[in-house]
Scaffold this motif. Sequence first.
Motif, short mmCIF file in Angstrom:
data_model
loop_
_atom_site.label_atom_id
_atom_site.label_comp_id
_atom_site.label_asym_id
_atom_site.label_seq_id
_atom_site.Cartn_x
_atom_site.Cartn_y
_atom_site.Cartn_z
N LEU A 90 9.89 -2.00 38.11
CA LEU A 90 9.07 -3.39 38.32
C LEU A 90 8.54 -3.74 36.69
O LEU A 90 8.89 -4.61 36.35
CB LEU A 90 8.07 -3.22 39.10
N LEU A 91 7.99 -2.58 36.18
CA LEU A 91 7.55 -2.71 34.60
C LEU A 91 8.76 -3.02 33.76
O LEU A 91 8.68 -3.74 32.78
CB LEU A 91 6.62 -1.63 34.32
N LEU A 161 3.42 -1.43 52.25
CA LEU A 161 2.31 -1.81 51.10
C LEU A 161 0.97 -1.90 51.80
O LEU A 161 -0.32 -1.69 51.49
CB LEU A 161 2.87 -2.56 50.39
N GLU A 175 6.12 6.21 42.87
CA GLU A 175 5.19 6.70 41.59
C GLU A 175 4.51 5.23 40.97
O GLU A 175 3.69 5.69 40.29
CB GLU A 175 6.14 7.57 40.80
N ASP A 176 5.19 4.30 40.96
CA ASP A 176 4.79 3.25 40.38
C ASP A 176 3.78 2.25 41.55
O ASP A 176 3.24 1.41 41.10
CB ASP A 176 5.97 2.18 39.93
N GLY A 177 3.78 2.88 42.70
CA GLY A 177 2.77 2.24 43.45
C GLY A 177 2.82 0.85 43.81
O GLY A 177 2.09 0.15 44.15
N ALA A 178 4.35 0.48 43.85
CA ALA A 178 4.68 -0.93 44.26
C ALA A 178 5.70 -0.99 45.24
O ALA A 178 6.44 0.02 45.46
CB ALA A 178 4.97 -1.70 43.14
#
Lengths: 178, 116, 505
Positions: A90-91, A161, A175-178
């Motif tokens: 996502l980033l 989520l 790990e990216d929480g999304a």
Amino acid sequence: MHRNELPPPNRLPSRSTPRDSALYDSLILRTVSRLMMPLLLLLSIYMLLRGHNLPGGGFIGGLLAASAIILQIVAFGPKTARRILPVNYLLLAAFGVFFGAIWGLPAMVAGLPYMQAFWLPEPIPGVGKLGTPVLFDIGVYLTVIGVTTKIALLLVEEPILFPLPAMKPSPVETEDGA
Amino acid sequence: MIILLAIAIGALFGGATYLVLRRSVVKLILGLILLSHGVNLLIFTMGDGVRRGAPPLIDASGQPPAGAADPLVQALILTAIVISFGFIAFVLALAYRSNQAAGSDDLDDLSTTDRL
Amino acid sequence: MVFHLFIPIITPMIGGALAVLFNRQRVVARAIALISVLINLGYGLWLMSVVPATGPLVAQGSGWLAPFGISLVADGMSALMVMLAALLMLTTIIYSFYSIDEQREHHFYYPLLLLLLLGVSGAFLTGDLFNLYVWFEVLLVASFGLITLGGSRDQLEGGLKYVVLNLLGSTAFLAGCGLVYGFAGTLNMAHIAERMATLANPGLQTVLAGILLFAFGSKAAIVPLFFWLPSSYHTPPVAVTAIFSGLMTKVGVYALYRTFGLLFQNELATYGPWIILLAGLTMVIGVLGAVAQMNVRRILSFHIISQIGYSVMGLGLASAAGLAAGLVFTAHVMIVKMALFFIGGAAEQIYGTGDLKKMGGLARREPLLALFWFLGILSLAGIPPLSGFIGKLILLQVGVSQQAYLITAVAAGTSILTFFSMLKIWNEVFWKKSYDDVNRLPRVPLGLLAPGAALVVLSVALGLLAGPLVDYNAIAGQQAFDRNVYITAVCGADGCEAVYRAALK
């Protein structure tokens, strides 16, 4: 053949125990996808760089690279795929948008319309002509990889989520929480 | 060629309309997918290569280059495909989630937000 | 050529990307959102100050020549809308600071708001029909994210309807785009307008205009196409509903104005009476739909539909004065509607429910909230000296001067119904005795009160000092209705066809 009758996967890339949820458990697919990964990534970069005057470009290149990663997800499961390429997709996508957008700005500083192209005068051997459109294309490339892979990962992993009231809240395992 | 395309577009639109009017959410989404294909084909038909026989491109001599197609409709279709790709992914995820939440695939059961 | 016309598009794009990157640092993400919106607001105000004098400003993407490249055009209507979009987004972001839970913020709430602003600003500025489609999709995808963010059952159900019906509308728009290209051979709006005037085959033009009327009508929620709106708008958080009410349907109205003011102005003679009919039905059915509802936000949602009728009526009158009046009204309703959503939402937030039966007695507890609500409904109903009065007065004046007496009477009558319907909320929420002890409720924080109050104050100010707004919109309406001004600004005095032929040689 039933899943449990497969030989112990000691020579395959270390698969997490208990088995990572590969979508399609096949020795041929695993072997081929391991071999194909670098080739596909290389091809995607080739597609990216030839894109400004031949068929190709950031979008096609990005899809190729994403398909290489999605092949890993199908063959080995999302956890292993995340371990092979530990990227926050996502980033990556957001960075791609940012990176693509800023290369239109130099034209505005010069008083020209946004995204007016600047090119290096001489083509670089092996790469071709370079200029701001290529950099913009790199932004597109990163965005497409990020978004496509993220969609695939979300569909495979089904992280909850926003737990429904009836559901038991389960911790999100990305790990990216999304 | 144009007759064939027209029939294909009509068939896609007709099938899409039929599916969209079903009560099942999955069939509704299949209808949306079919509809986007139909529209893409419609745009393709609007290209000059299909409709008028020559694309709006000319070479140095002022003649349309042989075998060239209208690039604009292709660009439009590519854009439309990318957009519908993203939307279909979203709608599928949304339908899956709402199926989990409501426990039903039937649109008649998804009316809690319309009740007084 | 104005190279900086891209700023309202670039700012939310880069801001949105940065807000995703810095999403973990809540303060940074909020600051980025705020700064981006302030930049857009400043630029929009500057545009509004310049455009009436200079005429439409134009920029070409990547510097490609006008009918071939993608143009950005800011005329009076676009400038007003860009400014309003940024202003309303600013209030929404401030309201969100105090009302949006941490989980939503963590899941990219502010980037989605900026994406929405990006799509809306792009749609208002673009001068290319297919580009308009792309911006519509951008703002749609942002709205899809916002309406389902949170994932409660209501949101998922409402979101599904919202998404599916909007996708159908978009598909119709895409088909219309393709057909326009096939018919006119161009997608640049100025060039299409020019060719529509010269190409024979009026029957086809009527069909194309009809398809676009359907597509934008479904976005604007005019009468037979509004069902997605009341079944979904009350499900997301208040801030999201508010910004949707302010922007989403109004982009549809803007697209209708642009389509019929510029592209298919010849067809306005054919469609004018039908648009008037739809406008009248929209007003009445919207306001009657609200009667049966017992939920604050659902009542307000039906009123959005009703108010859209007035905006569309301005278009149906088929004159520059009609467009100008419609624009004044649209500007007013964007501001007041959002204010009412903010205030009603604040009441809903402290009660924890929007059900009118369970609320009551708030006037004594929160006199300020009640005062601003009352001013807001007076303005919506069109009581002088508030902005609603000006908006409706001008519309009715134009209606009478064009002998459209029936629609004028309907519009005036609907105002009374609107006021009754709003008084219902007033009675139930603020006036009647509460079943519970009101004093146990939490107080309204200043952050929830301020955005709505500021918008109501703005409405009062626009009512008292209506001159500049009306003058501005008179010019904007003329610019929107005069095709030659637009074509000259985009392609030069000889028109797009001349540039096109010169380039082919």
